[in-house]
Design a protein around this motif. Structure first.
Motif, PDB file in Angstrom:
ATOM      1  N   ILE A  88       0.850  -1.196   0.000  1.00  0.00           N
ATOM      2  CA  ILE A  88       0.000   0.000   0.000  1.00  0.00           C
ATOM      3  C   ILE A  88       0.885   1.245   0.000  1.00  0.00           C
ATOM      4  CG2 ILE A  88      -1.765   1.273   1.291  1.00  0.00           C
ATOM      5  CD1 ILE A  88      -2.801  -1.315  -0.044  1.00  0.00           C
ATOM      6  N   GLU A  89       0.690   2.064  -0.998  1.00  0.00           N
ATOM      7  CA  GLU A  89       1.518   3.263  -1.153  1.00  0.00           C
ATOM      8  C   GLU A  89       0.737   4.475  -0.649  1.00  0.00           C
ATOM      9  OE1 GLU A  89       3.574   3.273  -4.983  1.00  0.00           O
ATOM     10  OE2 GLU A  89       4.753   1.660  -4.091  1.00  0.00           O
ATOM     11  N   ASP A  90       0.870   4.702   0.653  1.00  0.00           N
ATOM     12  CA  ASP A  90       0.054   5.751   1.279  1.00  0.00           C
ATOM     13  C   ASP A  90       0.884   6.984   1.640  1.00  0.00           C
ATOM     14  OD1 ASP A  90       1.538   4.463   3.182  1.00  0.00           O
ATOM     15  OD2 ASP A  90      -0.044   4.358   4.677  1.00  0.00           O
ATOM     16  N   VAL A 125       9.124  -5.021 -11.944  1.00  0.00           N
ATOM     17  CA  VAL A 125       8.180  -3.947 -11.638  1.00  0.00           C
ATOM     18  C   VAL A 125       7.242  -3.814 -12.833  1.00  0.00           C
ATOM     19  CG1 VAL A 125       7.951  -1.448 -11.346  1.00  0.00           C
ATOM     20  CG2 VAL A 125       9.672  -2.717 -10.036  1.00  0.00           C
ATOM     21  N   ILE A 126       5.994  -4.216 -12.595  1.00  0.00           N
ATOM     22  CA  ILE A 126       4.988  -4.102 -13.657  1.00  0.00           C
ATOM     23  C   ILE A 126       4.074  -2.965 -13.233  1.00  0.00           C
ATOM     24  CG2 ILE A 126       3.148  -5.307 -14.899  1.00  0.00           C
ATOM     25  CD1 ILE A 126       4.502  -7.954 -13.863  1.00  0.00           C
ATOM     26  N   ARG A 127       4.003  -1.933 -14.037  1.00  0.00           N
ATOM     27  CA  ARG A 127       3.191  -0.778 -13.636  1.00  0.00           C
ATOM     28  C   ARG A 127       2.689  -0.057 -14.881  1.00  0.00           C
ATOM     29  NH1 ARG A 127       8.307   2.946 -11.477  1.00  0.00           N
ATOM     30  NH2 ARG A 127       9.354   2.971 -13.496  1.00  0.00           N
ATOM     31  N   GLY A 128       1.826   0.929 -14.669  1.00  0.00           N
ATOM     32  CA  GLY A 128       1.195   1.635 -15.785  1.00  0.00           C
ATOM     33  C   GLY A 128       2.203   2.398 -16.632  1.00  0.00           C
ATOM     34  N   GLU A 170       2.256   5.259 -17.607  1.00  0.00           N
ATOM     35  CA  GLU A 170       2.514   6.658 -17.237  1.00  0.00           C
ATOM     36  C   GLU A 170       3.839   6.808 -16.492  1.00  0.00           C
ATOM     37  OE1 GLU A 170       0.144   4.719 -16.134  1.00  0.00           O
ATOM     38  OE2 GLU A 170      -0.283   5.002 -14.005  1.00  0.00           O
ATOM     39  N   TRP A 171       4.426   5.686 -16.075  1.00  0.00           N
ATOM     40  CA  TRP A 171       5.692   5.766 -15.341  1.00  0.00           C
ATOM     41  C   TRP A 171       6.931   5.627 -16.221  1.00  0.00           C
ATOM     42  CZ3 TRP A 171       5.210   7.979 -10.921  1.00  0.00           C
ATOM     43  CH2 TRP A 171       4.032   7.800 -10.180  1.00  0.00           C
ATOM     44  N   ILE A 172       6.745   5.391 -17.504  1.00  0.00           N
ATOM     45  CA  ILE A 172       7.916   5.163 -18.369  1.00  0.00           C
ATOM     46  C   ILE A 172       8.890   6.339 -18.291  1.00  0.00           C
ATOM     47  CG2 ILE A 172       8.742   4.886 -20.758  1.00  0.00           C
ATOM     48  CD1 ILE A 172       6.242   3.388 -21.395  1.00  0.00           C
TER      49      ILE A 172
HETATM   50  N1  GLU Z   1       1.316   3.859  -6.238  1.00  0.00           N
HETATM   51  C1  GLU Z   1       1.632   3.942  -7.621  1.00  0.00           C
HETATM   52  C2  GLU Z   1       0.368   4.243  -8.388  1.00  0.00           C
HETATM   53  O1  GLU Z   1      -0.705   4.102  -7.814  1.00  0.00           O
HETATM   54  C3  GLU Z   1       2.194   2.615  -8.068  1.00  0.00           C
HETATM   55  C4  GLU Z   1       3.028   2.642  -9.266  1.00  0.00           C
HETATM   56  C5  GLU Z   1       3.868   1.370  -9.266  1.00  0.00           C
HETATM   57  O2  GLU Z   1       3.285   0.303  -9.427  1.00  0.00           O
HETATM   58  O3  GLU Z   1       5.071   1.456  -9.073  1.00  0.00           O
HETATM   59  O4  GLU Z   1       0.422   4.636  -9.520  1.00  0.00           O
END
Ligand code: GLU
Length: 556
Positions: A73-75, A251-254, A256-258
């Motif tokens: 959880i990224e709070d 790290v699999i993420r959206g 938008e983070w590229i």
């Molecule tokens: N907390 C970030 C988000 O909600 C997570 C991104 C990631 O998965 O690293 O976009």
């Protein structure tokens, strides 16, 4: 500058070193090739379908390689947080049977040895790494106020600099002396901790994105904030510390983070950590109903953007999972054909086969998938699922179904165990509409669906003629023979082919005659097997409805 002294000045209470955490969180003992993934939402109380898609990608990647997936959880962004925002997300995952091996479970509980899995409980870890960066001269305090930063930004704008942000000559606090820093801290000036970027503008980094292949980008030169003035880490810094100490491999993420990857790779390097592999998933898109263009599924405009929508509508979890899998890996459907009974989680998912183009979420396709899923369930399963859904979302249906389970199951069983089972239900919220005519409490007759080519007078005659021959004990063949039998005397033909050859010779054919009976009994133009429906309705109701319709038609 005495960086050691600076690190003590900034973090007097931090006594651990990153090495202590290296020991506390040793590399995981996993077989070769096993991947460690994580899903890392902010506790906003809202689970987007794209979140479920992302989480499924994490879980499937771990499962198909014998690895571990966990929920973190990224709070750190208190502005985005809502009360009980974590349990709403976890509830969303539970509703679809998406489970993680480790991480936050419910109500502040967690499982796994690499926690705490909630960022607000990891302050000491971030500060320890931050302190080590200060010691290496790779991080420094910045006292610039919001006004100063806005002013810097507008000067960058007016000068037309290629890059905006806190870097190079703009980074006012980069070269403060120890004494200057101490004086500001003693004076109680708030500060953030910034990264001292080592990159240069004219150099590039290249990294391999598992979904997108090689990506080349300029090195990071921005002195990014690592810790905010309240000591809370930014996403960038927390990502690096957490994914390192939780031993994430992928790290699999959206997508938008590229653009942040150069920053992250620079930070991993500065900390002396090995960077994980990255896979940036495409956004979940839809075709806009108004202008036909592709756009992001929006929380504001599209109810189906929320995972809770699928729960409320009563989509079986299997349907949603199956559909998301088809979006994730295009070979899923072939696999499903070869393994019709296998659990969806057994699918050998492959990150590399994910498409980089936006994934298109289409409710109509989900409905098709769902109809197939429901068509192979037996009536007991359907009954249980409908009841479970109706308990929360349709009290009336729940009561009716509970009152006579045998009757409800018999209704649900019509055309179900056929070689070609009925495929008319996509979600549990549609069931009531399909079964209304079986329940007098909620049934209101309507003649709207009477075939248009038949006059009310003829329809009335058909119904009367039928009542004269109806016998509830007839078997299916006898039943149909009787319907055929009433055709000719009324100017209809029992033979559809004959009608097609010579349509002017008849008022209609046996199909029209059955339609009149069907509408009289159910008010619907399409139903499952009418013979079975009549069996379940029983003699008295069949009589009453047909007689009532015959009379009503007379007055219409
Ligand atoms: N907390 C970030 C988000 O909600 C997570 C991104 C990631 O998965 O690293 O976009």
């Amino acid at each position: 500058m005495d960086y050691e002294a600076l690190s003590e000045l900034l973090f007097p209470n931090i006594t651990k070193t990153p090495e202590d955490y290296e020991k506390m969180y040793p590399p995981r003992k996993l077989p070769e090739g096993a991947r460690v993934t994580r899903f890392a939402p902010s506790p906003t109380g809202y689970l987007h379908i794209g979140g479920l898609y992302g989480a499924l990608t994490d879980v499937m990647t771990a499962k198909s390689t014998g690895g571990v997936s966990y929920l973190r959880i990224e709070d750190t962004d208190k502005k985005r947080e809502v009360e009980d925002g974590v349990s709403a997300i976890i509830k969303g995952f539970n509703a679809f049977g998406v489970g993680f091996d480790e991480g936050v479970t419910v109500r502040g509980k967690e499982k796994g040895k690499y926690g705490p899995y909630t960022q607000s409980k990891r302050e000491e870890i971030y500060k320890t790494v931050a302190k080590s960066l200060v010691k290496k001269g790779l991080a420094y305090p910045c006292f610039c106020t919001a006004e100063e930063l806005t002013e810097m930004r507008s000067r960058q704008e007016s000068e037309g600099t290629a890059i905006w942000g806190y870097f190079g000559k703009w980074a006012k606090c980069r070269d403060l002396t120890f004494d200057e820093i101490k004086a500001k801290i003693d004076a109680g000036m708030p500060y953030v901790l910034r990264f001292r970027a080592q990159g240069s503008e004219d150099k590039k980094i290249v990294f391999e994105d598992i979904i997108r292949g090689k990506i080349e980008m300029p090195e990071n030169i921005i002195d990014e904030v690592l810790l905010k003035s309240d000591g809370i880490p930014t996403y960038h810094f927390a990502h690096v510390c957490d994914d390192h100490f939780m031993r994430t491999t992928h790290v699999i993420r959206g997508e938008e983070w590229i653009s942040s990857v150069p920053k992250h790779i620079a930070l991993f390097k500065a900390c002396g950590f090995k960077a994980p592999k990255y896979a940036h998933t495409p956004q979940v898109m839809k075709i806009d109903e108004e202008n036909g263009s592709k756009r992001k599924l929006s929380k504001r405009k599209d109810p189906e953007a929320a995972v809770s929508y699928f729960v409320e509508q009563g989509y079986p979890k299997e349907s949603v999972l199956e559909y998301l899998m088809t979006l994730m890996n295009s070979n899923f459907e072939d696999w499903r054909r070869a393994n019709p009974k296998a659990d969806v989680f057994e699918f050998p998912f492959n990150l590399k086969k994910m498409s980089a183009a936006g994934c298109l979420f289409d409710l109509a396709k989900l409905n098709d998938v769902s109809k197939n899923v429901i068509s192979v369930m037996n009536c007991e399963e359907v009954y249980d699922c409908v009841l479970k859904w109706a308990k929360n979302y349709d009290k009336e249906l729940c009561k009716l179904f509970k009152k006579n389970p045998k009757y409800a199951k018999a209704i649900l069983n019509i055309d179900r165990e056929n070689p070609t089972p009925r495929k008319d239900i996509a979600k549990w919220s549609e069931v009531k509409d399909y079964v209304t005519y079986f329940y007098d409490d909620i049934y209101y007759p309507s003649f709207k669906m009477m075939p248009e080519n038949i006059t009310h007078e003829d329809a009335g005659k058909i119904l009367k003629a039928y009542l004269a021959v109806y016998d509830e004990n007839d078997n299916k063949e006898q039943w149909f023979d009787k319907i055929k039998g009433i055709c000719e005397p009324l100017g209809f033909t029992p033979d559809v082919k004959e009608y097609k050859k010579n349509p002017d010779a008849f008022k209609g054919h046996v199909g029209d005659v059955s339609s009149v009976i069907r509408v009289a009994l159910t008010s619907r133009a399409n139903t499952p097997d009418l013979y079975m429906i009549m069996k379940l309705l029983g003699k008295q109701r069949v009589w009453e409805r047909i007689a009532l319709s015959a009379n009503m038609l007379f007055y219409l």
